[in-house]
Design a protein around this motif. Structure first.
Motif, PDB file in Angstrom:
ATOM      1  N   THR A  22       0.860  -1.176   0.000  1.00 19.13           N
ATOM      2  CA  THR A  22       0.000   0.000   0.000  1.00 19.13           C
ATOM      3  C   THR A  22       0.901   1.231   0.000  1.00 19.13           C
ATOM      4  OG1 THR A  22      -0.053   0.006   2.424  1.00 19.13           O
ATOM      5  CG2 THR A  22      -1.824  -1.185   1.301  1.00 19.13           C
ATOM      6  N   VAL A  23       0.295   2.408  -0.134  1.00 19.50           N
ATOM      7  CA  VAL A  23       1.066   3.652  -0.039  1.00 19.50           C
ATOM      8  C   VAL A  23       0.406   4.572   0.982  1.00 19.50           C
ATOM      9  CG1 VAL A  23       2.051   3.589  -2.355  1.00 19.50           C
ATOM     10  CG2 VAL A  23      -0.153   4.690  -2.000  1.00 19.50           C
ATOM     11  N   ASP A  24       1.242   5.372   1.650  1.00 23.94           N
ATOM     12  CA  ASP A  24       0.702   6.339   2.602  1.00 23.94           C
ATOM     13  C   ASP A  24       0.351   7.640   1.876  1.00 23.94           C
ATOM     14  OD1 ASP A  24       3.089   7.773   2.247  1.00 23.94           O
ATOM     15  OD2 ASP A  24       3.894   7.262   4.216  1.00 23.94           O
ATOM     16  N   LYS A  25      -0.045   8.649   2.633  1.00 25.61           N
ATOM     17  CA  LYS A  25      -0.504   9.910   2.032  1.00 25.61           C
ATOM     18  C   LYS A  25       0.602  10.625   1.250  1.00 25.61           C
ATOM     19  CE  LYS A  25      -0.045  12.459   6.403  1.00 25.61           C
ATOM     20  NZ  LYS A  25       1.174  13.154   6.183  1.00 25.61           N
ATOM     21  N   ASP A  26       1.871  10.313   1.559  1.00 27.32           N
ATOM     22  CA  ASP A  26       2.994  10.920   0.845  1.00 27.32           C
ATOM     23  C   ASP A  26       3.504  10.042  -0.296  1.00 27.32           C
ATOM     24  OD1 ASP A  26       3.021  13.184   2.542  1.00 27.32           O
ATOM     25  OD2 ASP A  26       4.105  12.028   4.064  1.00 27.32           O
ATOM     26  N   GLY A  27       2.844   8.904  -0.517  1.00 25.54           N
ATOM     27  CA  GLY A  27       3.243   8.013  -1.597  1.00 25.54           C
ATOM     28  C   GLY A  27       4.309   7.002  -1.226  1.00 25.54           C
ATOM     29  N   ASN A  28       4.651   6.910   0.069  1.00 21.87           N
ATOM     30  CA  ASN A  28       5.661   5.954   0.506  1.00 21.87           C
ATOM     31  C   ASN A  28       5.065   4.550   0.570  1.00 21.87           C
ATOM     32  OD1 ASN A  28       7.719   7.942   1.006  1.00 21.87           O
ATOM     33  ND2 ASN A  28       6.503   8.559   2.770  1.00 21.87           N
ATOM     34  N   PRO A  29       5.739   3.568  -0.041  1.00 26.22           N
ATOM     35  CA  PRO A  29       5.200   2.207  -0.036  1.00 26.22           C
ATOM     36  C   PRO A  29       5.368   1.524   1.321  1.00 26.22           C
ATOM     37  CG  PRO A  29       7.294   2.260  -1.183  1.00 26.22           C
ATOM     38  CD  PRO A  29       6.957   3.687  -0.822  1.00 26.22           C
ATOM     39  N   PHE A  47      -9.533  -9.491   2.137  1.00 27.05           N
ATOM     40  CA  PHE A  47      -8.635  -9.914   3.214  1.00 27.05           C
ATOM     41  C   PHE A  47      -9.079  -9.243   4.506  1.00 27.05           C
ATOM     42  CE2 PHE A  47      -6.558  -5.930   2.196  1.00 27.05           C
ATOM     43  CZ  PHE A  47      -6.050  -5.492   3.397  1.00 27.05           C
ATOM     44  N   ILE A  48      -8.743  -9.871   5.614  1.00 30.38           N
ATOM     45  CA  ILE A  48      -9.111  -9.326   6.911  1.00 30.38           C
ATOM     46  C   ILE A  48      -7.913  -8.579   7.491  1.00 30.38           C
ATOM     47  CG2 ILE A  48      -8.528 -11.406   8.238  1.00 30.38           C
ATOM     48  CD1 ILE A  48     -11.088 -10.792   9.934  1.00 30.38           C
ATOM     49  N   GLU A  49      -8.155  -7.362   7.937  1.00 29.37           N
ATOM     50  CA  GLU A  49      -7.101  -6.573   8.584  1.00 29.37           C
ATOM     51  C   GLU A  49      -7.199  -6.837  10.087  1.00 29.37           C
ATOM     52  OE1 GLU A  49      -4.170  -5.023   9.793  1.00 29.37           O
ATOM     53  OE2 GLU A  49      -4.347  -4.704   7.637  1.00 29.37           O
ATOM     54  N   LEU A  50      -6.097  -7.284  10.649  1.00 31.89           N
ATOM     55  CA  LEU A  50      -6.098  -7.716  12.048  1.00 31.89           C
ATOM     56  C   LEU A  50      -5.892  -6.580  13.047  1.00 31.89           C
ATOM     57  CD1 LEU A  50      -4.079 -11.031  11.723  1.00 31.89           C
ATOM     58  CD2 LEU A  50      -6.555 -10.712  11.842  1.00 31.89           C
ATOM     59  N   LEU A  51      -5.262  -5.509  12.633  1.00 33.28           N
ATOM     60  CA  LEU A  51      -4.930  -4.430  13.574  1.00 33.28           C
ATOM     61  C   LEU A  51      -5.550  -3.110  13.126  1.00 33.28           C
ATOM     62  CD1 LEU A  51      -1.188  -5.402  14.008  1.00 33.28           C
ATOM     63  CD2 LEU A  51      -3.039  -5.847  15.621  1.00 33.28           C
ATOM     64  N   ASP A  52      -6.314  -2.522  14.011  1.00 26.78           N
ATOM     65  CA  ASP A  52      -7.090  -1.324  13.680  1.00 26.78           C
ATOM     66  C   ASP A  52      -6.235  -0.080  13.439  1.00 26.78           C
ATOM     67  OD1 ASP A  52      -9.608  -0.214  13.218  1.00 26.78           O
ATOM     68  OD2 ASP A  52      -9.645   0.676  15.214  1.00 26.78           O
ATOM     69  N   THR A  53      -5.107   0.039  14.131  1.00 28.17           N
ATOM     70  CA  THR A  53      -4.313   1.270  14.031  1.00 28.17           C
ATOM     71  C   THR A  53      -2.955   1.058  13.352  1.00 28.17           C
ATOM     72  OG1 THR A  53      -3.418   0.914  16.247  1.00 28.17           O
ATOM     73  CG2 THR A  53      -5.403   2.274  16.075  1.00 28.17           C
ATOM     74  N   CYS A  54      -2.795  -0.055  12.648  1.00 28.81           N
ATOM     75  CA  CYS A  54      -1.501  -0.330  12.021  1.00 28.81           C
ATOM     76  C   CYS A  54      -1.321   0.493  10.746  1.00 28.81           C
ATOM     77  CB  CYS A  54      -1.361  -1.818  11.727  1.00 28.81           C
ATOM     78  SG  CYS A  54      -2.448  -2.395  10.417  1.00 28.81           S
ATOM     79  N   GLN A  55      -0.107   0.512  10.232  1.00 31.15           N
ATOM     80  CA  GLN A  55       0.212   1.274   9.025  1.00 31.15           C
ATOM     81  C   GLN A  55      -0.570   0.778   7.819  1.00 31.15           C
ATOM     82  OE1 GLN A  55       2.299   4.064   9.103  1.00 31.15           O
ATOM     83  NE2 GLN A  55       1.315   4.378   7.131  1.00 31.15           N
ATOM     84  N   THR A  56      -0.765  -0.539   7.721  1.00 30.30           N
ATOM     85  CA  THR A  56      -1.517  -1.081   6.593  1.00 30.30           C
ATOM     86  C   THR A  56      -2.951  -0.548   6.587  1.00 30.30           C
ATOM     87  OG1 THR A  56      -0.181  -3.088   6.585  1.00 30.30           O
ATOM     88  CG2 THR A  56      -2.308  -3.208   5.466  1.00 30.30           C
ATOM     89  N   GLN A  57      -3.584  -0.533   7.756  1.00 30.75           N
ATOM     90  CA  GLN A  57      -4.961  -0.031   7.836  1.00 30.75           C
ATOM     91  C   GLN A  57      -5.014   1.459   7.467  1.00 30.75           C
ATOM     92  OE1 GLN A  57      -7.722  -1.419   7.927  1.00 30.75           O
ATOM     93  NE2 GLN A  57      -9.236  -0.099   8.846  1.00 30.75           N
ATOM     94  N   LYS A  58      -4.067   2.221   7.979  1.00 37.43           N
ATOM     95  CA  LYS A  58      -4.020   3.651   7.632  1.00 37.43           C
ATOM     96  C   LYS A  58      -3.847   3.839   6.127  1.00 37.43           C
ATOM     97  CE  LYS A  58      -1.826   4.863  11.999  1.00 37.43           C
ATOM     98  NZ  LYS A  58      -0.561   5.311  12.608  1.00 37.43           N
TER      99      LYS A  58
END
Length: 157
Positions: A22-29, A47-58
């Motif tokens: 995935t990429v964040d708001k600045d385009g970092n993978p 897919f199921i996301e296991l952590l609510d506050t992790c980087q992948t979810q963000k």
């Protein structure tokens, strides 16, 4: 986009390696291994996301809000060159309903203490064969002087 049966089989095989990027708001993978992934009857990926506050979810939220692609790399038998990249767009996040219940039952068999945040749905847009020989043939076709350059430089033997 329909996902071919051979790639669907790799995605759903728990022994195959799968990496979600995935990429964040600045385009970092950001890449993570992921095994709770499947292809639904309609051809979309879940897919199921296991952590609510992790980087992948963000990042998934960022990609959803701003229509950014995500990438799923699937590696089967490396010696046979089974490697595919599936690019797609996240289009839905479910926290209730039959799909949610199915994924909860699945994940709780392996991680009973898990408290997942939800199930992401991804609409596939593009599939790329990541086999070296397929990629090389594509490069040879794309680059007109590829063969001439190899002849001039010499071929390793």
């Amino acid at each position: 986009m329909d996902i071919p049966d051979n790639i669907k089989g790799l995605i759903e095989n728990p022994k195959c390696i799968k990496t979600l990027t995935t990429v964040d708001k600045d385009g970092n993978p950001h890449s993570v291994p992921i095994n709770s992934v499947s292809v639904l009857d309609d051809g979309h990926i879940a897919f199921i996301e296991l952590l609510d506050t992790c980087q992948t979810q963000k990042n998934m939220l960022n990609c959803y809000w701003f229509k950014k692609d995500v990438s799923l790399l699937v590696i089967g038998d490396w010696s046979k060159g089974e490697a595919f990249q599936v690019k797609g767009i996240p289009y839905k996040f479910e926290t209730q309903g039959p799909l949610w219940d199915k994924y909860l039952d699945m994940i709780w068999k392996f991680i009973p203490q898990a408290d997942p945040s939800g199930v992401w749905l991804i609409k596939p847009k593009e599939i790329r064969d990541q086999n070296y020989f397929v990629r090389r043939a594509g490069e040879e076709e794309r680059r007109a002087n590829w063969t001439r350059w190899l002849t001039w430089k010499g071929v390793r033997g």
